[in-house]
Design a protein around this motif. Structure first.
Motif, PDB file in Angstrom:
ATOM      1  N   THR A 263      24.523 -19.735  25.771  1.00 21.64           N
ATOM      2  CA  THR A 263      25.276 -19.036  27.065  1.00 21.64           C
ATOM      3  C   THR A 263      24.168 -17.994  27.525  1.00 21.64           C
ATOM      4  N   ARG A 264      24.498 -18.062  29.018  1.00 20.97           N
ATOM      5  CA  ARG A 264      23.915 -17.264  29.784  1.00 20.97           C
ATOM      6  C   ARG A 264      23.860 -15.543  28.895  1.00 20.97           C
ATOM      7  N   GLU A 265      25.363 -15.307  28.871  1.00 22.79           N
ATOM      8  CA  GLU A 265      25.415 -14.051  28.421  1.00 22.79           C
ATOM      9  C   GLU A 265      24.948 -13.841  26.944  1.00 22.79           C
ATOM     10  N   GLY A 266      24.855 -14.781  26.243  1.00 26.88           N
ATOM     11  CA  GLY A 266      24.618 -14.542  24.835  1.00 26.88           C
ATOM     12  C   GLY A 266      22.933 -14.871  24.490  1.00 26.88           C
ATOM     13  N   PHE A 267      22.317 -15.422  25.344  1.00 27.09           N
ATOM     14  CA  PHE A 267      20.885 -15.678  25.189  1.00 27.09           C
ATOM     15  C   PHE A 267      20.122 -14.535  24.796  1.00 27.09           C
ATOM     16  N   ARG A 268      19.059 -14.786  23.835  1.00 30.49           N
ATOM     17  CA  ARG A 268      18.092 -13.528  23.390  1.00 30.49           C
ATOM     18  C   ARG A 268      16.793 -14.186  23.695  1.00 30.49           C
ATOM     19  N   GLY A 269      15.678 -13.389  23.910  1.00 32.26           N
ATOM     20  CA  GLY A 269      14.359 -13.971  24.023  1.00 32.26           C
ATOM     21  C   GLY A 269      13.897 -13.208  22.648  1.00 32.26           C
ATOM     22  N   TYR A 270      12.570 -12.474  22.768  1.00 36.68           N
ATOM     23  CA  TYR A 270      11.984 -11.710  21.842  1.00 36.68           C
ATOM     24  C   TYR A 270      12.924 -10.946  21.087  1.00 36.68           C
ATOM     25  N   PRO A 271      13.118 -11.078  19.829  1.00 39.68           N
ATOM     26  CA  PRO A 271      13.796 -10.104  18.997  1.00 39.68           C
ATOM     27  C   PRO A 271      13.117  -8.831  18.907  1.00 39.68           C
ATOM     28  N   PRO A 272      13.823  -7.802  18.468  1.00 38.86           N
ATOM     29  CA  PRO A 272      13.124  -6.366  17.925  1.00 38.86           C
ATOM     30  C   PRO A 272      12.027  -6.613  16.981  1.00 38.86           C
ATOM     31  N   ALA A 273      10.890  -5.850  17.298  1.00 36.89           N
ATOM     32  CA  ALA A 273       9.747  -6.135  16.301  1.00 36.89           C
ATOM     33  C   ALA A 273      10.199  -5.630  14.883  1.00 36.89           C
TER      34      ALA A 273
END
Length: 422
Positions: A65-75
């Motif tokens: 979903t547009r709202e739930g999409f995530r890219g790079y996670p926190p390191a």
């Protein structure tokens, strides 16, 4: 001096499990009809627990979903998982803050990466040990001081005789490949040594789930350890994440080595070397730490320990000396007739069509032993144990021709199982 890293010259030509796979493939090529059973590599076989897979699926749908999409996670990991891991420690009476938890894609990755924290150091390693520790520090150019794990010391090396100078000491409890664990007194001795010598303990607790409600689950249960120890943990064996990949390390704020705080160095190293762990995987890991997740994953751990008891009964019935299998999925088994680890590997493969892991592959002190893994499916473990140790141990009539076709140059002698169980 230019060129490639000459540390590779200090390594064995083949990584242990690649050599095992190579020999298995060579046998299967000549005998495609034979069924090979494995008590070798320590890979899990139970499915992911329902709460874990449900959380992973929900997170994957969220990412669509547009709202739930995530890219790079926190390191260093999402806050929700770091907090869940810290809460798991708190449930055992151990104080760890979420900021001291660093999420990764595996304890193996962390074990190898840790070597880059250190310069000109001496690393004390149990012998035998998990190969990654030995290889990573050899590649980093470190000096190794091997601590033999033998029947005489209960396969649990102590600091006795170790110079009281700064070392990096790598310990695994419960052990891999030897499935035994340190008690509180044994770990207290190591913490006292580290504090008195300026050493650092790297404590690998990847198999702590197999301790159940007993034993020492974390080095930080030992008073004084926060200033001289770091710890590695993993979801691989406890939650069946060998194919999912998620683990963590604990770097207390007060831990130092050579007077230098290590947490900032670890943060810098991880920021450079990793892009973190996928959001659905971290959601699955957090679900494994909920009450429902823990109940389900502990059921899988009990399943593997029941497999280990099955192998133990077969070993005792055949009079084969061994240790392990009580607080670990691994059993450390003495080879019969004084033969070498690789020779017994070949005999087990050719004469019984069973894969074991040669102990010498974990270090010179492992010569004369093999490691058996109880992490397989119940029916496979039962049949493999019966082939190796149950009932009639006479070799097949065609064993001599099998040995010749496999390319093993040795006398065809009866495979005896002797000795007393430990």
């Amino acid at each position: 001096m230019g060129g490639v890293n000459h540390g590779f010259e200090r390594l064995t030509a083949q990584y242990l499990f690649r050599e095992v796979a190579k020999r298995r493939a060579a046998y299967e090529t000549g005998h495609p009809a034979d069924e090979i059973l494995s008590l070798g590599i320590g890979d899990v076989t139970r499915p992911l627990a329902p709460p874990v897979s449900a959380a992973m699926a929900a997170a994957a749908r969220e990412m669509a979903t547009r709202e739930g999409f995530r890219g790079y996670p926190p390191a260093f990991g999402y806050d929700f998982l770091r907090a869940a891991i810290a809460a798991r420690y708190a449930a055992r009476g151990v104080s760890v803050t979420p900021e001291e938890v660093y999420v990764s894609d595996g304890a193996k990755t962390d074990a190898a990466t840790l070597a880059h924290l250190f310069g000109d150091v001496t690393v004390a390693l149990p012998d035998p040990t998990y190969p990654v520790y030995r290889d990573a520090h050899l590649l980093a150019g470190h000096r190794l001081r091997l601590l033999p794990a033998t029947a005489e010391n209960g396969f649990l090396p102590t600091p006795d005789g170790l110079p009281r100078t700064p070392h990096v000491v790598c310990l695994t409890s419960p052990g891999n490949p030897i499935g035994v664990a340190y008690d509180r007194a044994g770990l207290t001795e190591w913490v006292d040594f580290a504090r008195g010598s300026g050493s650092l303990l790297v404590f690998d607790a990847a198999y702590e789930a197999f301790l159940g409600d007993t034993g020492v689950h974390s080095i930080f249960e030992i008073p004084g350890s926060r200033g001289c120890a770091v710890e590695l943990g993993s979801f691989s064996k406890s939650a069946g994440f060998t194919g999912v990949r998620c683990a963590w390390s604990i770097f207390p704020r007060e831990v130092t080595f050579d007077g230098v705080p290590l947490a900032p160095l670890w943060e810098r190293l991880k920021s450079m070397a990793s892009n973190g762990v996928a959001y659905p995987v971290q959601c699955a890991a957090a679900a494994a730490l909920t009450p429902a997740g823990l109940a389900a994953t502990e059921k899988n751990v009990r399943y593997y320990l029941a497999n280990a008891r099955l192998i133990s009964r077969a070993l005792r019935g055949a009079g084969v000396p061994y240790v392990g299998g009580e607080v670990s999925p691994y059993l450390w088994v003495r080879c019969p007739d004084g033969i070498s680890s690789w020779e017994w590997f070949d005999r087990c493969l050719v004469l019984r069509q069973v894969i074991v892991t040669p102990g010498v592959g974990f270090g010179d002190a492992g010569e004369g032993y093999v490691r058996l893994s109880a992490l397989g499916r119940r029916e496979i473990v039962r049949r493999a144990a019966a082939r190796l140790f149950g009932g009639d141990t006479r070799e097949k009539a065609q064993s001599s021709s099998l040995m010749v076709s496999y390319g093993i140059k040795m006398k065809n002698k009866r495979l005896k199982m002797t000795g007393r169980s430990r």
